[in-house]
Motif scaffolding. Structure first.
Motif, PDB file in Angstrom:
ATOM      1  N   GLU A   1      -6.743  28.587 -12.878  1.00 39.36           N
ATOM      2  CA  GLU A   1      -6.469  27.237 -12.376  1.00 39.36           C
ATOM      3  C   GLU A   1      -6.385  26.203 -13.495  1.00 39.36           C
ATOM      4  OE1 GLU A   1      -7.993  23.903  -9.157  1.00 39.36           O
ATOM      5  OE2 GLU A   1      -8.927  25.884  -9.142  1.00 39.36           O
ATOM      6  N   THR A   2      -7.223  26.315 -14.519  1.00 40.53           N
ATOM      7  CA  THR A   2      -7.158  25.328 -15.605  1.00 40.53           C
ATOM      8  C   THR A   2      -5.805  25.374 -16.309  1.00 40.53           C
ATOM      9  OG1 THR A   2      -8.250  26.880 -17.116  1.00 40.53           O
ATOM     10  CG2 THR A   2      -9.657  25.238 -16.013  1.00 40.53           C
ATOM     11  N   GLN A   3      -5.182  26.558 -16.366  1.00 47.48           N
ATOM     12  CA  GLN A   3      -3.857  26.662 -16.983  1.00 47.48           C
ATOM     13  C   GLN A   3      -2.795  25.980 -16.118  1.00 47.48           C
ATOM     14  OE1 GLN A   3      -3.462  30.889 -17.679  1.00 47.48           O
ATOM     15  NE2 GLN A   3      -4.377  30.716 -19.716  1.00 47.48           N
TER      16      GLN A   3
ATOM     17  N   TRP B   1      -3.373  23.321 -14.250  1.00 45.47           N
ATOM     18  CA  TRP B   1      -3.562  21.891 -14.522  1.00 45.47           C
ATOM     19  C   TRP B   1      -3.040  21.521 -15.911  1.00 45.47           C
ATOM     20  CZ3 TRP B   1      -4.365  18.277 -11.054  1.00 45.47           C
ATOM     21  CH2 TRP B   1      -4.895  18.639  -9.817  1.00 45.47           C
ATOM     22  N   ASP B   2      -3.228  22.419 -16.884  1.00 49.11           N
ATOM     23  CA  ASP B   2      -2.688  22.158 -18.232  1.00 49.11           C
ATOM     24  C   ASP B   2      -1.165  22.046 -18.184  1.00 49.11           C
ATOM     25  OD1 ASP B   2      -5.255  22.219 -19.291  1.00 49.11           O
ATOM     26  OD2 ASP B   2      -5.070  24.261 -20.092  1.00 49.11           O
TER      27      ASP B   2
END
Length: 173
Positions: free
Chosen positions: A75-77, A79-80
């Motif tokens: 998930e952080t990717q 958002w990135d």
């Protein structure tokens, strides 16, 4: 004016319809904001993602992620990737503008569902922004499908912007 070095993927503005500009075609760059390019090609406005800038003979924007350690979407990717997409008229990314309402990941289907809004419901760049989101998020490892839903409830307000975005646009209050 530049000449395409290779076939160049683009999207028609404002419809967002994908097209390919053939190699060795003269195009005029009319705008470059947020790493993306707006061109005139055959009298039509098209948008080229910055990751495809090498096709225009320009330095391509790098959007890379470490090799996936599992078959899951991180998930952080996602958002990135979303933070690399800029509003075509405001030099602020969509996350800091407060335009991304939710990100849901279906690990089994390798699908990302995104709810987003626009600064104004009648914004003509909506289909292009949706295309930008689909294109960039699809570059995240293990993502096979991206579905973007434009929603307008709640309506966007400038207090949804990050402080950084408010300062950058002079809308701090």
């Amino acid at each position: 004016m530049v000449v395409t070095q290779t076939d160049c993927p683009a999207r028609i503005v404002p419809a967002g319809t994908p097209v390919t500009i053939p190699k060795d075609t003269f195009v005029t760059i009319t705008q470059s904001l947020g790493g993306n390019y707006t061109l005139t090609w055959h009298g039509q406005m098209v948008r080229v993602d910055g990751t495809d800038a090498a096709a225009l003979g320009l330095e391509a924007e790098k959007l890379s992620f470490p090799p996936a350690e599992t078959d899951e979407i991180v998930e952080t990717q996602v958002w990135d990737a979303l933070r690399t997409i800029y509003d075509p008229e405001i030099p602020v990314d969509l996350v800091n503008l407060g335009l991304i309402y939710s990100v849901r990941i279906d690990q089994q289907a390798h699908r990302v569902d995104i709810d987003m809004t626009l600064t104004a419901p009648g914004c003509g760049m909506g289909p292009v922004l949706v295309g930008d989101v689909e294109y960039r998020v699809a570059k995240v490892p293990n993502v096979e499908t991206v579905k973007v839903e434009l929603i307008f409830d709640p309506p966007w307000q400038r207090d949804m912007m990050s402080e950084e975005a408010q300062l950058a646009t002079g809308m701090f209050y």
